[in-house]
Design a protein around this motif. Structure first.
Motif, PDB file in Angstrom:
ATOM      1  N   PRO A  45       0.668  -1.240   0.096  1.00 54.67           N
ATOM      2  CA  PRO A  45       0.021  -0.231   0.097  1.00 54.67           C
ATOM      3  C   PRO A  45       0.871   1.241   0.045  1.00 54.67           C
ATOM      4  N   ASP A  46       2.206   1.254   0.549  1.00 53.44           N
ATOM      5  CA  ASP A  46       3.006   2.538   0.789  1.00 53.44           C
ATOM      6  C   ASP A  46       3.870   2.487  -0.413  1.00 53.44           C
ATOM      7  N   PHE A  47       3.812   1.640  -1.420  1.00 50.07           N
ATOM      8  CA  PHE A  47       4.571   1.869  -2.546  1.00 50.07           C
ATOM      9  C   PHE A  47       4.234   2.570  -3.728  1.00 50.07           C
ATOM     10  N   ALA A  48       5.210   3.509  -4.000  1.00 46.04           N
ATOM     11  CA  ALA A  48       4.797   4.341  -5.170  1.00 46.04           C
ATOM     12  C   ALA A  48       6.130   4.806  -5.827  1.00 46.04           C
ATOM     13  N   ASP A  49       6.479   3.862  -6.970  1.00 50.85           N
ATOM     14  CA  ASP A  49       7.567   4.241  -7.630  1.00 50.85           C
ATOM     15  C   ASP A  49       7.188   3.492  -9.061  1.00 50.85           C
ATOM     16  N   ASP A  50       8.349   4.015  -9.924  1.00 49.94           N
ATOM     17  CA  ASP A  50       7.692   3.576 -11.076  1.00 49.94           C
ATOM     18  C   ASP A  50       8.433   1.961 -11.394  1.00 49.94           C
ATOM     19  N   PRO A  51       7.472   1.165 -11.979  1.00 48.30           N
ATOM     20  CA  PRO A  51       7.791  -0.291 -11.937  1.00 48.30           C
ATOM     21  C   PRO A  51       8.972  -0.592 -12.741  1.00 48.30           C
ATOM     22  N   GLN A  52       9.172   0.194 -13.561  1.00 48.30           N
ATOM     23  CA  GLN A  52      10.263   0.163 -14.687  1.00 48.30           C
ATOM     24  C   GLN A  52      11.659   0.390 -14.096  1.00 48.30           C
ATOM     25  N   LYS A  53      11.543   0.906 -12.852  1.00 45.54           N
ATOM     26  CA  LYS A  53      13.172   1.404 -12.201  1.00 45.54           C
ATOM     27  C   LYS A  53      13.612   0.484 -11.538  1.00 45.54           C
ATOM     28  N   SER A  54      12.951  -0.903 -11.643  1.00 45.86           N
ATOM     29  CA  SER A  54      13.510  -1.952 -10.816  1.00 45.86           C
ATOM     30  C   SER A  54      14.607  -2.937 -11.680  1.00 45.86           C
ATOM     31  N   ASN A  55      15.261  -3.570 -10.869  1.00 45.67           N
ATOM     32  CA  ASN A  55      16.317  -4.462 -11.789  1.00 45.67           C
ATOM     33  C   ASN A  55      16.624  -5.724 -10.786  1.00 45.67           C
ATOM     34  N   GLU A  56      17.437  -6.464 -11.393  1.00 46.97           N
ATOM     35  CA  GLU A  56      17.619  -7.808 -10.581  1.00 46.97           C
ATOM     36  C   GLU A  56      18.473  -7.470  -9.439  1.00 46.97           C
ATOM     37  N   LYS A  57      19.375  -6.565  -9.347  1.00 44.60           N
ATOM     38  CA  LYS A  57      20.270  -6.099  -8.169  1.00 44.60           C
ATOM     39  C   LYS A  57      19.253  -5.512  -7.075  1.00 44.60           C
ATOM     40  N   ILE A  58      18.494  -4.836  -7.336  1.00 51.27           N
ATOM     41  CA  ILE A  58      17.328  -4.284  -6.474  1.00 51.27           C
ATOM     42  C   ILE A  58      16.569  -5.189  -6.042  1.00 51.27           C
ATOM     43  N   LEU A  59      16.105  -6.269  -6.693  1.00 44.19           N
ATOM     44  CA  LEU A  59      15.323  -7.303  -6.273  1.00 44.19           C
ATOM     45  C   LEU A  59      16.047  -8.369  -5.549  1.00 44.19           C
ATOM     46  N   GLU A  60      17.209  -8.351  -5.529  1.00 41.16           N
ATOM     47  CA  GLU A  60      18.035  -9.485  -4.736  1.00 41.16           C
ATOM     48  C   GLU A  60      18.423  -8.571  -3.655  1.00 41.16           C
ATOM     49  N   ALA A  61      18.701  -7.234  -3.566  1.00 40.53           N
ATOM     50  CA  ALA A  61      18.789  -6.759  -2.427  1.00 40.53           C
ATOM     51  C   ALA A  61      17.460  -6.870  -1.167  1.00 40.53           C
ATOM     52  N   ILE A  62      16.432  -6.597  -1.851  1.00 37.12           N
ATOM     53  CA  ILE A  62      15.265  -6.608  -1.357  1.00 37.12           C
ATOM     54  C   ILE A  62      14.923  -8.266  -0.563  1.00 37.12           C
ATOM     55  N   GLN A  63      15.221  -8.864  -1.528  1.00 42.85           N
ATOM     56  CA  GLN A  63      15.234 -10.495  -0.926  1.00 42.85           C
ATOM     57  C   GLN A  63      16.222 -10.809   0.447  1.00 42.85           C
ATOM     58  N   MET A  64      17.592 -10.409   0.053  1.00 44.00           N
ATOM     59  CA  MET A  64      18.507 -10.367   1.202  1.00 44.00           C
ATOM     60  C   MET A  64      18.061  -9.461   2.593  1.00 44.00           C
ATOM     61  N   ALA A  65      17.390  -8.365   2.306  1.00 39.22           N
ATOM     62  CA  ALA A  65      16.857  -7.772   3.440  1.00 39.22           C
ATOM     63  C   ALA A  65      15.844  -8.416   4.157  1.00 39.22           C
ATOM     64  N   TRP A  66      15.062  -8.836   3.343  1.00 39.19           N
ATOM     65  CA  TRP A  66      13.735  -9.742   3.691  1.00 39.19           C
ATOM     66  C   TRP A  66      14.330 -10.773   4.661  1.00 39.19           C
ATOM     67  N   LEU A  67      15.197 -11.884   4.013  1.00 35.02           N
ATOM     68  CA  LEU A  67      15.801 -12.881   4.646  1.00 35.02           C
ATOM     69  C   LEU A  67      16.391 -12.281   6.224  1.00 35.02           C
ATOM     70  N   ASP A  68      16.967 -11.280   6.231  1.00 34.75           N
ATOM     71  CA  ASP A  68      17.594 -10.389   7.480  1.00 34.75           C
ATOM     72  C   ASP A  68      16.590 -10.413   8.344  1.00 34.75           C
ATOM     73  N   GLU A  69      15.359  -9.781   7.872  1.00 41.16           N
ATOM     74  CA  GLU A  69      14.250  -9.311   8.750  1.00 41.16           C
ATOM     75  C   GLU A  69      13.599 -10.654   9.349  1.00 41.16           C
ATOM     76  N   ARG A  70      13.647 -11.649   8.500  1.00 41.92           N
ATOM     77  CA  ARG A  70      12.767 -12.713   8.973  1.00 41.92           C
ATOM     78  C   ARG A  70      13.681 -13.479  10.233  1.00 41.92           C
ATOM     79  N   SER A  71      14.962 -13.344   9.844  1.00 47.32           N
ATOM     80  CA  SER A  71      15.926 -14.152  11.238  1.00 47.32           C
ATOM     81  C   SER A  71      16.210 -13.193  12.351  1.00 47.32           C
TER      82      SER A  71
END
Length: 68
Positions: free
Chosen positions: A42-68
């Protein structure tokens, strides 16, 4: 008014994803799913085309950190 998230807000996105999808398999997740889930926050408001594999990987790693 709440601050809107952008792709570069990796840690904040990870926190919101953990709250929104606590049962998600973060390790084996497809980037296409992650890309869509971020945009569904709900709070996300950015251009979908501004993402890339590097950003998605960083989000995934941060999510793993958040979970542990």
């Amino acid at each position: 008014m709440a601050r809107k998230l952008r792709w570069t807000d990796v840690a904040d996105i990870a926190i919101e994803l953990e709250e929104a999808r606590p049962d998600a398999d973060v390790v084996n997740l497809r980037f296409t799913d992650l890309w869509r889930w971020v945009q569904e926050l709900p709070d996300f408001a950015d251009d979908p085309q501004k993402s890339n594999e590097k950003i998605l990987e960083a989000i995934q790693m941060a999510w793993l950190d958040e979970r542990s």
